[in-house]
Design a protein around this motif. Structure first.
Motif, PDB file in Angstrom:
ATOM      1  N   ARG A 133      81.949  46.516  61.335  1.00 61.38           N
ATOM      2  CA  ARG A 133      81.942  45.662  59.984  1.00 61.38           C
ATOM      3  C   ARG A 133      82.090  46.659  59.165  1.00 61.38           C
ATOM      4  N   TYR A 140      82.398  38.785  58.688  1.00 56.69           N
ATOM      5  CA  TYR A 140      81.900  37.972  60.503  1.00 56.69           C
ATOM      6  C   TYR A 140      82.820  36.927  61.313  1.00 56.69           C
ATOM      7  N   GLU A 152      76.918  33.400  63.804  1.00 56.09           N
ATOM      8  CA  GLU A 152      75.495  33.009  63.546  1.00 56.09           C
ATOM      9  C   GLU A 152      74.821  34.937  64.721  1.00 56.09           C
ATOM     10  N   ARG A 155      75.938  37.926  62.865  1.00 53.74           N
ATOM     11  CA  ARG A 155      74.644  37.629  62.300  1.00 53.74           C
ATOM     12  C   ARG A 155      74.170  38.746  62.666  1.00 53.74           C
ATOM     13  N   SER A 156      72.938  37.945  63.871  1.00 59.93           N
ATOM     14  CA  SER A 156      71.403  38.792  64.445  1.00 59.93           C
ATOM     15  C   SER A 156      72.265  40.018  64.865  1.00 59.93           C
ATOM     16  N   LEU A 158      74.469  42.205  64.457  1.00 59.23           N
ATOM     17  CA  LEU A 158      74.706  43.081  63.656  1.00 59.23           C
ATOM     18  C   LEU A 158      73.485  43.627  63.433  1.00 59.23           C
ATOM     19  N   TYR A 159      71.613  42.490  62.673  1.00 57.07           N
ATOM     20  CA  TYR A 159      71.319  43.915  62.422  1.00 57.07           C
ATOM     21  C   TYR A 159      70.103  43.778  63.524  1.00 57.07           C
ATOM     22  N   ARG A 162      71.749  47.506  63.338  1.00 54.45           N
ATOM     23  CA  ARG A 162      71.231  48.352  62.298  1.00 54.45           C
ATOM     24  C   ARG A 162      69.654  48.616  62.177  1.00 54.45           C
ATOM     25  N   ALA A 163      68.906  47.786  63.202  1.00 58.38           N
ATOM     26  CA  ALA A 163      67.829  48.024  63.322  1.00 58.38           C
ATOM     27  C   ALA A 163      67.619  49.348  64.519  1.00 58.38           C
ATOM     28  N   LEU A 165      69.910  51.091  65.313  1.00 54.74           N
ATOM     29  CA  LEU A 165      70.535  52.741  64.420  1.00 54.74           C
ATOM     30  C   LEU A 165      69.318  53.535  63.581  1.00 54.74           C
ATOM     31  N   HIS A 166      68.040  52.371  63.102  1.00 50.06           N
ATOM     32  CA  HIS A 166      67.723  52.621  62.569  1.00 50.06           C
ATOM     33  C   HIS A 166      66.378  53.756  63.035  1.00 50.06           C
TER      34      HIS A 166
ATOM     35  N   GLU B  10      63.951  42.633  56.668  1.00 49.83           N
ATOM     36  CA  GLU B  10      64.902  43.254  57.662  1.00 49.83           C
ATOM     37  C   GLU B  10      66.294  42.730  57.752  1.00 49.83           C
ATOM     38  N   TYR B  11      66.161  41.134  57.916  1.00 45.23           N
ATOM     39  CA  TYR B  11      67.377  40.284  58.689  1.00 45.23           C
ATOM     40  C   TYR B  11      68.003  40.666  57.583  1.00 45.23           C
ATOM     41  N   SER B  14      69.871  43.102  55.767  1.00 45.27           N
ATOM     42  CA  SER B  14      71.342  43.641  56.577  1.00 45.27           C
ATOM     43  C   SER B  14      72.408  42.359  56.165  1.00 45.27           C
ATOM     44  N   LEU B  15      72.090  40.697  56.116  1.00 47.67           N
ATOM     45  CA  LEU B  15      72.442  39.739  55.575  1.00 47.67           C
ATOM     46  C   LEU B  15      73.527  40.135  53.886  1.00 47.67           C
ATOM     47  N   ASP B  18      75.813  42.849  53.818  1.00 46.36           N
ATOM     48  CA  ASP B  18      76.971  42.200  54.222  1.00 46.36           C
ATOM     49  C   ASP B  18      77.476  41.220  53.226  1.00 46.36           C
ATOM     50  N   GLU B  20      76.298  38.529  52.248  1.00 44.96           N
ATOM     51  CA  GLU B  20      76.204  37.069  53.150  1.00 44.96           C
ATOM     52  C   GLU B  20      74.892  36.170  52.841  1.00 44.96           C
ATOM     53  N   THR B  45      68.357  53.337  54.604  1.00 46.30           N
ATOM     54  CA  THR B  45      68.552  53.806  55.811  1.00 46.30           C
ATOM     55  C   THR B  45      69.585  52.562  56.273  1.00 46.30           C
ATOM     56  N   PHE B  46      69.648  51.595  56.437  1.00 49.68           N
ATOM     57  CA  PHE B  46      70.549  50.874  56.491  1.00 49.68           C
ATOM     58  C   PHE B  46      72.413  50.920  55.685  1.00 49.68           C
TER      59      PHE B  46
END
Lengths: 175, 272
Positions: A133, A140, A152, A155-156, A158-159, A162-163, A165-166, B10-11, B14-15, B18, B20, B45-46
């Motif tokens: 990404r 996507y 879908e 999407r989830s 990737l979130y 990221r979380a 990694l955070h 947070e979700y 993330s979107l 991107d 989205e 952070t993201f």
């Protein structure tokens, strides 16, 4: 001595194969090397292009095909090895300006080292999604085609990557 | 401070990174971010991680890519154009088959050889030995065939036909045990012929009464048949039939009847 040519057909001519290699090999090597390390990436990229050479029919879109094969090879590699890849130190950014403040350069290298350490702690699927990404600017839909999951799920996941990694960065900062 | 519903936002962050999120969703996210420091930190952070990932340096230097290219090239198109020596498959297969055939011939004897009688000898003790060219399966022989003396005597008469017609020697014949009487091609004796009309047949010259041929037993001993007579052999020439069922090395059954002519120590054999 009588000679004969090998008879199996290939999907690409020499020029086409050469163009594909020159176009996609660097990005594919970067993607693979950040998942499995530089030494293994060489073998896996080579295997990817050998499979492309042996495929009986040319794929409709070469990029997702190459990334999908490389991604699966990397996942299989991780399942076999169960070991974190060894990232070379040279991945850290070199000081761009010779006249820059050494302290600033040092802090930047430290921050990058912490980030890469946190990134290495992610599972390979999450790393692959983030790289596709952020580094390769894949959509996507392309990520879904490469990794074999739905949009879908992209999407989830990737979130979630990221979380994760955070959280990993927070742990590295606390060290 | 992280709120209970921050996972949802947070979700959404993330979107949003991107692109989205729809406009309405982005406005709602902005309203939440204005009042939530935790989600603002997450967004920073993201975004920072996204920036770092997008600016990661290339790991593939030109030298490495060139070496990799050569490796792939060697294994693909160069190998495709490389002259390949013609495989010697069929000559090798033919040579192997020929060698196997020669070895089988050396080990088992000539494969094309059929079972055959190679020698007949008179042995002491009123025995006749029929020697064959190979060992036979014991089940291929009829076992022991005993011809009763009465049957041999009944056929011990001058013959007017058959393969030995015209000879004045007495004959005897042997046969298989199941049939009781031996099988032999011959015409009936003159005294048993039907009479047509009234005439006086010409008297046959007087002949000496031949000595009866004793009954004999055929048995198998290895690769030879042994014919044992129950009594002393007649002095004149006589013949017997020795039946045998042979099998070749492929299991095919070969029925043979040997006509053995014995005349005072000399033995001759004909295959019926």
């Amino acid at each position: 001595m009588r000679c004969r040519q090998r008879k199996h057909a290939v999907a690409f001519s020499e020029d086409e194969f050469e163009n594909i290699y020159r176009t996609w090999a660097p990005a594919l090597f970067n993607f693979t090397a950040r998942l499995v390390g530089r030494q293994e990436a060489r073998d896996l990229v080579q295997e990817t292009f050998l499979r492309l050479f042996r495929t009986p029919a040319p794929p409709d879109r070469v990029k997702p095909w190459l990334y999908r094969v490389a991604y699966r090879l990397c996942i299989d590699h991780h399942r076999r090895k169960k070991a974190a890849p060894a990232h070379p130190v040279s991945e850290l950014p070199e000081p761009g300006d010779p006249g820059a403040n050494p302290e600033t350069v040092y802090l930047a290298r430290e921050a990058m080292a912490r980030f890469l350490a946190a990134f290495r702690n992610l599972p390979p699927e999450g790393r692959a999604l983030l790289l596709l990404r952020e580094k390769d600017n894949a959509s996507y839909r392309e990520i879904a085609a490469i990794t074999g999951i739905t949009v879908e799920a992209v999407r989830s996941r990737l979130y979630r990557a990221r979380a994760a990694l955070h959280r990993a960065l927070a742990i590295e900062e606390a060290k | 401070m992280r709120l209970a519903g921050c996972t949802y936002w947070e979700y959404q962050i993330s979107l949003d990174l991107d692109d989205e999120l729809a406009v309405d969703g982005r406005d709602a996210l902005d309203r939440h971010l204005n009042g939530c420091a935790h989600c603002r930190g997450v967004r920073e952070t993201f975004a920072a991680a996204s920036g770092v990932l997008s600016s990661l340096p290339d790991l593939a230097d030109p030298g490495l890519l060139a070496a990799l290219h050569d490796d792939i090239w060697v294994k693909t198109y160069r190998a495709r154009h490389k002259p390949k020596r013609r495989r010697l498959v069929w000559p090798a297969v033919a040579a192997a088959l020929l060698a196997a055939f020669a070895a089988a011939n050396l080990w088992l004897g000539p494969l094309w050889q059929r079972p055959a009688l190679v020698a007949v000898t008179l042995a002491p003790g009123n025995c006749l030995e029929l020697i064959f060219n190979q060992s036979m399966d014991s089940t291929s022989w009829p076992g022991t065939a005993t011809v009763p003396a009465s049957a041999a005597g009944r056929l011990n008469a001058p013959m007017t036909g058959g393969p030995s017609a015209g000879t004045a020697a007495p004959f005897a014949a042997g046969g298989s045990q199941t049939q009781g009487a031996p099988q032999m091609s011959h015409a009936p004796a003159m005294e048993n012929s039907p009479v047509f009309g009234t005439f006086s047949p010409k008297a046959a010259p007087a002949q000496p009464t031949p000595a009866p041929v004793p009954s004999y037993t055929v048995s198998r001993q290895g690769d030879q048949l042994v014919v044992s007579f129950a009594g002393p052999l007649p002095k004149g020439p006589f013949q017997i039939l020795v039946p045998a069922t042979l099998r070749d090395r492929w299991g095919r059954k070969l029925g043979r009847t040997y006509l053995v002519v014995i005349d005072q120590g000399s033995v001759a054999v004909k295959t019926q």
